[in-house]
Design an enzyme around this catalytic site. Structure first.
Site, PDB file in Angstrom:
ATOM      1  N   GLY A   1       0.858  -1.198   0.000  1.00 38.94           N
ATOM      2  CA  GLY A   1       0.000   0.000   0.000  1.00 38.94           C
ATOM      3  C   GLY A   1       0.883   1.233   0.000  1.00 38.94           C
ATOM      4  O   GLY A   1       2.035   1.201  -0.411  1.00 38.94           O
ATOM      5  N   ARG A   2       0.315   2.343   0.508  1.00 37.63           N
ATOM      6  CA  ARG A   2       1.067   3.614   0.496  1.00 37.63           C
ATOM      7  C   ARG A   2       2.403   3.481   1.215  1.00 37.63           C
ATOM      8  O   ARG A   2       3.441   3.919   0.724  1.00 37.63           O
ATOM      9  CB  ARG A   2       0.268   4.693   1.220  1.00 37.63           C
ATOM     10  CG  ARG A   2      -0.947   5.185   0.528  1.00 37.63           C
ATOM     11  CD  ARG A   2      -1.514   6.329   1.366  1.00 37.63           C
ATOM     12  NE  ARG A   2      -2.835   6.726   0.933  1.00 37.63           N
ATOM     13  CZ  ARG A   2      -3.957   6.114   1.300  1.00 37.63           C
ATOM     14  NH1 ARG A   2      -3.923   5.068   2.106  1.00 37.63           N
ATOM     15  NH2 ARG A   2      -5.135   6.550   0.869  1.00 37.63           N
ATOM     16  N   ILE A   3       2.376   2.895   2.419  1.00 39.13           N
ATOM     17  CA  ILE A   3       3.604   2.841   3.232  1.00 39.13           C
ATOM     18  C   ILE A   3       4.590   1.858   2.602  1.00 39.13           C
ATOM     19  O   ILE A   3       5.792   2.132   2.517  1.00 39.13           O
ATOM     20  CB  ILE A   3       3.278   2.485   4.699  1.00 39.13           C
ATOM     21  CG1 ILE A   3       2.381   3.571   5.313  1.00 39.13           C
ATOM     22  CG2 ILE A   3       4.564   2.318   5.521  1.00 39.13           C
ATOM     23  CD1 ILE A   3       1.798   3.224   6.680  1.00 39.13           C
TER      24      ILE A   3
ATOM     25  N   ARG B   1      -2.293  -8.396  -1.560  1.00 36.86           N
ATOM     26  CA  ARG B   1      -3.547  -9.033  -1.947  1.00 36.86           C
ATOM     27  C   ARG B   1      -3.909  -8.675  -3.378  1.00 36.86           C
ATOM     28  O   ARG B   1      -4.263  -9.513  -4.187  1.00 36.86           O
ATOM     29  CB  ARG B   1      -4.682  -8.582  -1.026  1.00 36.86           C
ATOM     30  CG  ARG B   1      -5.047  -9.617   0.022  1.00 36.86           C
ATOM     31  CD  ARG B   1      -6.179  -9.131   0.841  1.00 36.86           C
ATOM     32  NE  ARG B   1      -6.101  -7.670   0.991  1.00 36.86           N
ATOM     33  CZ  ARG B   1      -6.959  -6.939   1.672  1.00 36.86           C
ATOM     34  NH1 ARG B   1      -7.969  -7.517   2.261  1.00 36.86           N
ATOM     35  NH2 ARG B   1      -6.820  -5.629   1.776  1.00 36.86           N
TER      36      ARG B   1
ATOM     37  N   ALA C   1       3.577  -3.198  10.920  1.00 36.11           N
ATOM     38  CA  ALA C   1       2.156  -3.228  10.550  1.00 36.11           C
ATOM     39  C   ALA C   1       1.292  -3.254  11.804  1.00 36.11           C
ATOM     40  O   ALA C   1       0.949  -2.204  12.365  1.00 36.11           O
ATOM     41  CB  ALA C   1       1.902  -4.425   9.664  1.00 36.11           C
ATOM     42  N   ARG C   2       0.979  -4.418  12.289  1.00 36.22           N
ATOM     43  CA  ARG C   2       0.175  -4.580  13.483  1.00 36.22           C
ATOM     44  C   ARG C   2       0.599  -5.865  14.168  1.00 36.22           C
ATOM     45  O   ARG C   2       0.956  -6.842  13.496  1.00 36.22           O
ATOM     46  CB  ARG C   2      -1.311  -4.743  13.131  1.00 36.22           C
ATOM     47  CG  ARG C   2      -2.074  -3.458  12.977  1.00 36.22           C
ATOM     48  CD  ARG C   2      -2.320  -2.756  14.317  1.00 36.22           C
ATOM     49  NE  ARG C   2      -3.103  -1.537  14.161  1.00 36.22           N
ATOM     50  CZ  ARG C   2      -2.608  -0.338  13.886  1.00 36.22           C
ATOM     51  NH1 ARG C   2      -1.313  -0.183  13.716  1.00 36.22           N
ATOM     52  NH2 ARG C   2      -3.398   0.712  13.787  1.00 36.22           N
TER      53      ARG C   2
ATOM     54  N   GLU D   1      -0.095  -5.966  22.575  1.00 36.20           N
ATOM     55  CA  GLU D   1       0.682  -4.852  23.107  1.00 36.20           C
ATOM     56  C   GLU D   1      -0.179  -3.961  24.006  1.00 36.20           C
ATOM     57  O   GLU D   1      -1.389  -3.918  23.818  1.00 36.20           O
ATOM     58  CB  GLU D   1       1.305  -4.026  21.953  1.00 36.20           C
ATOM     59  CG  GLU D   1       0.285  -3.374  21.037  1.00 36.20           C
ATOM     60  CD  GLU D   1       0.934  -2.664  19.849  1.00 36.20           C
ATOM     61  OE1 GLU D   1       1.714  -3.277  19.122  1.00 36.20           O
ATOM     62  OE2 GLU D   1       0.607  -1.490  19.659  1.00 36.20           O
TER      63      GLU D   1
ATOM     64  N   HIS E   1       5.825   0.710  19.320  1.00 37.30           N
ATOM     65  CA  HIS E   1       4.779   1.209  18.396  1.00 37.30           C
ATOM     66  C   HIS E   1       4.923   2.715  18.164  1.00 37.30           C
ATOM     67  O   HIS E   1       4.006   3.493  18.465  1.00 37.30           O
ATOM     68  CB  HIS E   1       3.375   0.879  18.935  1.00 37.30           C
ATOM     69  CG  HIS E   1       2.326   0.864  17.850  1.00 37.30           C
ATOM     70  ND1 HIS E   1       1.214   0.047  17.887  1.00 37.30           N
ATOM     71  CD2 HIS E   1       2.219   1.580  16.699  1.00 37.30           C
ATOM     72  CE1 HIS E   1       0.468   0.279  16.799  1.00 37.30           C
ATOM     73  NE2 HIS E   1       1.066   1.205  16.080  1.00 37.30           N
ATOM     74  N   ILE E   2       6.056   3.094  17.598  1.00 36.88           N
ATOM     75  CA  ILE E   2       6.341   4.522  17.403  1.00 36.88           C
ATOM     76  C   ILE E   2       6.643   4.862  15.937  1.00 36.88           C
ATOM     77  O   ILE E   2       7.204   5.916  15.659  1.00 36.88           O
ATOM     78  CB  ILE E   2       7.531   4.977  18.286  1.00 36.88           C
ATOM     79  CG1 ILE E   2       8.784   4.097  18.036  1.00 36.88           C
ATOM     80  CG2 ILE E   2       7.155   4.978  19.759  1.00 36.88           C
ATOM     81  CD1 ILE E   2      10.062   4.661  18.648  1.00 36.88           C
TER      82      ILE E   2
HETATM   83  C1  GLV Z   1      -0.452   3.330  13.735  1.00 40.20           C
HETATM   84  O1  GLV Z   1      -0.182   2.203  14.025  1.00 40.20           O
HETATM   85  C2  GLV Z   1      -1.560   3.698  12.923  1.00 40.20           C
HETATM   86  O2  GLV Z   1      -2.335   2.832  12.497  1.00 40.20           O
HETATM   87  O3  GLV Z   1      -1.713   4.901  12.676  1.00 40.20           O
END
Ligand code: GLV
Length: 330
Positions: free
Chosen positions: A159-161, A182, A242-243, A272, A290-291
């Site tokens: 995606g964008r990132i 995907r 990601a997550r 987390e 998560h920064i």
């Molecule tokens: C950070 O994890 C966000 O989804 O913005």
């Protein structure tokens, strides 16, 4: 506007005072000015009488909450990931949902790249060694890591990132690009990036540095587990911005411990802020809290975007980044 007629909103997290002040120009604002997330029951209680809520990626906006807060018209998140929000339940009840894409793309890509580099070049592991006073002599292979330049960057989630990370790798470091997503990019997009599309399995086999940037959903839960890690090169690194939950953290800790892959860089974790205890005891993992989007200007821009969505949704105008703008149709 007459103060008594102004919509009421809850800001469910401590955010920047300037953004709260902007919201106060339009709304009666209740704030949970704390770094501790409200529980579901607390959120439901605080949202009675509210038409809008400003959340981060941490507040669970469930179908149950939506049903229990009938006056709610807008849920505006400062995060790009929205797996904490039941969007179909919101849509079914006519509640607008927005997230914050775009404004954090480059900052998150910078961080993803930095985390990959720190992982490959063993930055934090070597710093710990130095700080502990263990550095007593020059050694030919002291903290010898893996090269970034010229290596194959494998991006899972384009995606964008993912694309912003790909550009950094190709333009800045002469990396070869491969990806899995995907939906495949167009030929023109692939050509512009110089990225080869591979199956997930081929990507795992070929990548020297795998960077994970897929959204979390039931479909991406444990997308990387023991079987997938077993496909990777023993010299490869894995970076997850990601997550939590996309990677099986227990399986990853085992693979790192047994050196079945070289190293990992993690910014996100299952459950987390708790971190799997086995990840804390392996040396070859770089751990951050998560920064990835946390530069000062970007966090402010994320808050401003969520505020703009809330103002447009409840006062008038087009919310800039609505996820279900169909609820606004008459
Ligand atoms: C950070 O994890 C966000 O989804 O913005």
């Amino acid at each position: 506007m007459n103060a008594s007629k102004r919509p009421r909103v809850l800001v469910a997290r401590r955010i920047f005072p300037s953004v709260v002040a902007r919201l106060r120009e339009h709304f009666e604002v209740d704030t949970h000015d704390s770094d501790t997330a409200l529980s579901q029951a607390e959120l439901i209680a605080r949202l009675q009488g509210c038409q809008g809520v400003f959340v981060a990626g941490t507040e669970p906006i469930t179908g149950e909450l939506i049903a229990a807060c009938p006056g709610l018209k807008a849920v505006c998140s400062m995060a790009v990931g929205y797996n904490n929000i039941d969007v179909p339940a919101c849509t079914a009840r006519g509640v607008l949902v927005s997230n914050a894409p775009g404004v954090l793309t480059e900052t998150t890509a910078d961080f993803g790249f930095a985390l990959m580099m720190a992982t490959a070049r063993r930055i934090t592991e070597s710093e710990r060694y130095l700080r502990c006073g263990e550095w007593t002599t020059w050694q030919v292979d002291l903290f010898a890591g893996a090269d970034i330049h010229g290596a194959t960057l494998g991006i899972l989630g384009m995606g964008r990132i993912g694309q912003a990370i790909a550009r950094r790798g190709a333009l800045g470091f002469g990396m070869k690009l491969a990806y899995h997503n995907r939906s495949r990019l167009s030929e023109a997009e692939e050509a512009e990036l110089g990225a080869r599309y591979l199956s997930k399995e081929a990507l795992l086999r070929e990548a020297d540095h795998l960077v994970i940037v897929v959204p979390y959903s039931p479909a991406s839960h444990h997308l990387i587990g023991a079987a997938e890690l077993a496909l990777m090169k023993p010299s490869a690194t894995l970076t997850n911005v990601a997550r939590g939950g996309v990677v099986d953290d227990a399986a990853l800790a085992r693979a790192l411990h047994e050196r079945r892959i070289a190293a990992a860089g993690l910014d996100v974790y299952e459950g987390e802020p708790a971190v799997h205890p086995d990840l804390l005891t392996v040396p070859n993992v770089v751990l951050t809290p998560h920064i990835a989007s946390a530069s000062g200007p970007t966090r402010l821009a994320m808050c401003e975007l969520a505020a703009s969505n809330l103002i447009a949704a409840l006062i008038g105008g087009t919310p800039p980044t609505a996820l279900n703008s169909q609820v606004l149709q008459p």
